[in-house]
Design an enzyme around this catalytic site. Structure first.
Site, PDB file in Angstrom:
ATOM      1  N   LYS A 157       0.867  -1.170   0.000  1.00 10.03           N
ATOM      2  CA  LYS A 157       0.000   0.000   0.000  1.00 10.03           C
ATOM      3  C   LYS A 157       0.908   1.226   0.000  1.00 10.03           C
ATOM      4  CE  LYS A 157      -3.868   2.033   2.600  1.00 10.03           C
ATOM      5  NZ  LYS A 157      -4.669   1.951   3.852  1.00 10.03           N
ATOM      6  N   ARG A 205       5.600   2.148   7.301  1.00  6.32           N
ATOM      7  CA  ARG A 205       4.868   1.656   8.463  1.00  6.32           C
ATOM      8  C   ARG A 205       5.491   0.322   8.872  1.00  6.32           C
ATOM      9  NH1 ARG A 205      -1.453  -0.353   9.206  1.00  6.32           N
ATOM     10  NH2 ARG A 205      -1.280  -0.640  11.455  1.00  6.32           N
ATOM     11  N   ASP A 209       4.134   1.033  14.757  1.00  6.04           N
ATOM     12  CA  ASP A 209       2.809   0.979  15.388  1.00  6.04           C
ATOM     13  C   ASP A 209       2.888   1.028  16.907  1.00  6.04           C
ATOM     14  OD1 ASP A 209       1.422   0.767  13.001  1.00  6.04           O
ATOM     15  OD2 ASP A 209       0.181  -0.887  13.706  1.00  6.04           O
ATOM     16  N   GLY A 227      -9.961  -4.101  12.498  1.00  2.06           N
ATOM     17  CA  GLY A 227      -9.196  -4.226  13.733  1.00  2.06           C
ATOM     18  C   GLY A 227      -9.573  -3.069  14.637  1.00  2.06           C
ATOM     19  N   ASP A 240     -18.167  -7.590   8.318  1.00  2.46           N
ATOM     20  CA  ASP A 240     -18.369  -6.212   7.868  1.00  2.46           C
ATOM     21  C   ASP A 240     -19.583  -5.645   8.605  1.00  2.46           C
ATOM     22  OD1 ASP A 240     -19.305  -3.892   6.363  1.00  2.46           O
ATOM     23  OD2 ASP A 240     -17.906  -4.508   4.795  1.00  2.46           O
ATOM     24  N   ARG A 258     -21.422  -3.180   8.076  1.00  4.16           N
ATOM     25  CA  ARG A 258     -22.541  -2.779   7.216  1.00  4.16           C
ATOM     26  C   ARG A 258     -23.454  -3.967   6.918  1.00  4.16           C
ATOM     27  NH1 ARG A 258     -18.375  -0.012   3.137  1.00  4.16           N
ATOM     28  NH2 ARG A 258     -17.404  -1.993   3.713  1.00  4.16           N
TER      29      ARG A 258
END
EC number: 2.7.2.1
Length: 402
Positions: A14, A95, A152, A216, A286, A288
């Site tokens: 990413k 990261r 992190d 998470g 999820d 939603r």
């Protein structure tokens, strides 16, 4: 300066290229399925802005080097590129999951830093090797360019021993460094600084409870701008109920299941990390989908929702007790920023603590920091969108400035 932010996973990269003078992303994207027969690259030009352009490519990527080379081609493309060549990138921020006790703040990557990342592979077997691979790819493709690791675990290194130690034989901590490390620290740190700005309060006087709720989930108790406790532990499994992670359970359940279900340690780990949480309770991870199922009378989905919000509520109470004075409860990340049902249920019944939600304000979605508590509330309840990539880029600049 333009800073390239990289979050390297075991089979993905990413990335985001940020113009730090304007704090605006020039492009962002995701390389997926590295090492599989067919990979995928999704690239956005001017992401989240007017005129955003999305490009999608399917091609095999044998390794991370091939994936990153394709990203560089896109970034510098004569037609669709956002910079002319690699020389317009001033630094790379990575990261990294776990830096242990040795790394308490972002650091310029050198042999020592890479050694620490390797040393903590046993505690971060999925993420640390992938993060290291991303660093090595960047060093190969951008020779001489400074690389900075943003961990992190950094933000949580201010926790006192009474908060980070487990009540196991102390020798296990001394020998194996078994302790609470906490995760999502980059998000919690960004939210803390952003909340101080939004409230107009000095950072070193700010007491808040931060709720990073996505697939998470973690929370942090922040006293005078510093983390004093957090819900995740030696791994991201501890704490809140999550999309597929169980969160807090009686540790004796693990050997019991291993014996009764004939599970190996790896299988037990998979069960707790990948098959539990919301998914374990109702088959959906999820939120939603879970809300849609609740509306259709799915009792397991309703129970999963109640369990999820109940555990957040419990930690708010616990962290209120730890802090003594709370300026704000702050919701962030995918669920925290966008799910008014979760926020309302979490805060329901907390009036005695000065915590309440205004239904009309809670229903607003505008992508900006905002109050969702009524005027005059003793404790502000806020929604503050997180921006981990910007925080990594800013930390990268801070390291280079010394």
């Amino acid at each position: 300066m333009n800073v390239l932010v990289i979050n390297s996973g075991s089979s993905s990269i990413k990335y985001q290229l940020i113009d730090m003078e304007r704090e605006v992303p020039l492009c962002s994207g995701l390389v997926e399925r590295i090492g599989e027969p067919m990979g995928k690259l999704t690239h956005k030009i001017r992401p989240d802005a007017e005129g955003e352009e999305k490009l999608t490519f399917e091609q095999p990527f044998t390794n991370h080097v091939e994936g990153m080379k394709r990203v560089v081609e896109l970034i510098t493309d004569a037609d669709k590129g956002v910079i002319k060549d690699k020389s317009e990138i001033g630094a790379i921020g990575h990261r990294v999951l776990l830096g242990g006790e040795e790394i308490k703040q972002s650091v310029r990557i050198d042999d020592w830093a890479k050694g620490v990342i390797r040393d903590y592979i046993p505690l971060g077997p999925l993420h640390n090797p992938a993060n290291l691979a991303g660093i090595e790819v960047a060093e190969e493709l951008f020779p001489g360019l400074p690389n900075v690791g943003v961990f992190d675990t950094e933000f949580h290194q201010s926790m006192p021993a009474k908060a980070y130690l487990y009540p196991l034989p102390i020798e296990l901590y001394e020998e194996l460094k078994i302790r609470r490390y906490g995760f999502h620290g980059t998000s919690h740190r960004y939210i803390t600084k952003r909340t101080a700005q939004y409230l107009g309060k000095p950072l070193d006087e700010l007491n808040i409870i931060t709720c990073h709720l996505g697939n998470g989930c973690s929370m942090a108790a922040v006293k005078n701008g510093k983390c004093v406790d957090t819900t995740m532990g030696i791994t991201p499994l501890e704490g809140l109920m999550m999309g597929t992670r169980c969160g807090d359970i009686d540790p004796a359940i693990v050997p019991f299941l291993m014996e009764k279900k004939n599970l190996s340690p790896a299988e037990a780990d998979t069960l707790m990390n990948k098959q539990s949480g919301l998914k374990g309770m109702c088959g959906m991870n999820d939120m939603r989908d879970l809300h849609a199922a609740r509306e259709n009378g799915n009792e397991r989905a309703q129970l999963a929702f109640e369990m999820f919000t109940y555990r957040i509520k419990k930690y708010i109470g616990a962290y209120y007790a730890v802090l003594g004075r709370v300026d704000a409860v702050v919701f962030t990340a995918g669920i925290g920023e966008n799910d008014d049902f979760v926020r309302a249920e979490v805060c329901a019944g907390l009036d005695s603590l000065g915590i309440a939600v205004d239904p009309a304000r809670n229903a607003v979605r505008n992508g900006q920091p905002r109050h969702i508590s009524p005027d005059g509330s003793r404790v502000a309840v806020l929604v503050v969108p997180t921006n981990e990539e910007l925080e990594i880029a800013q930390a990268t600049l801070d390291v280079l400035k010394g």
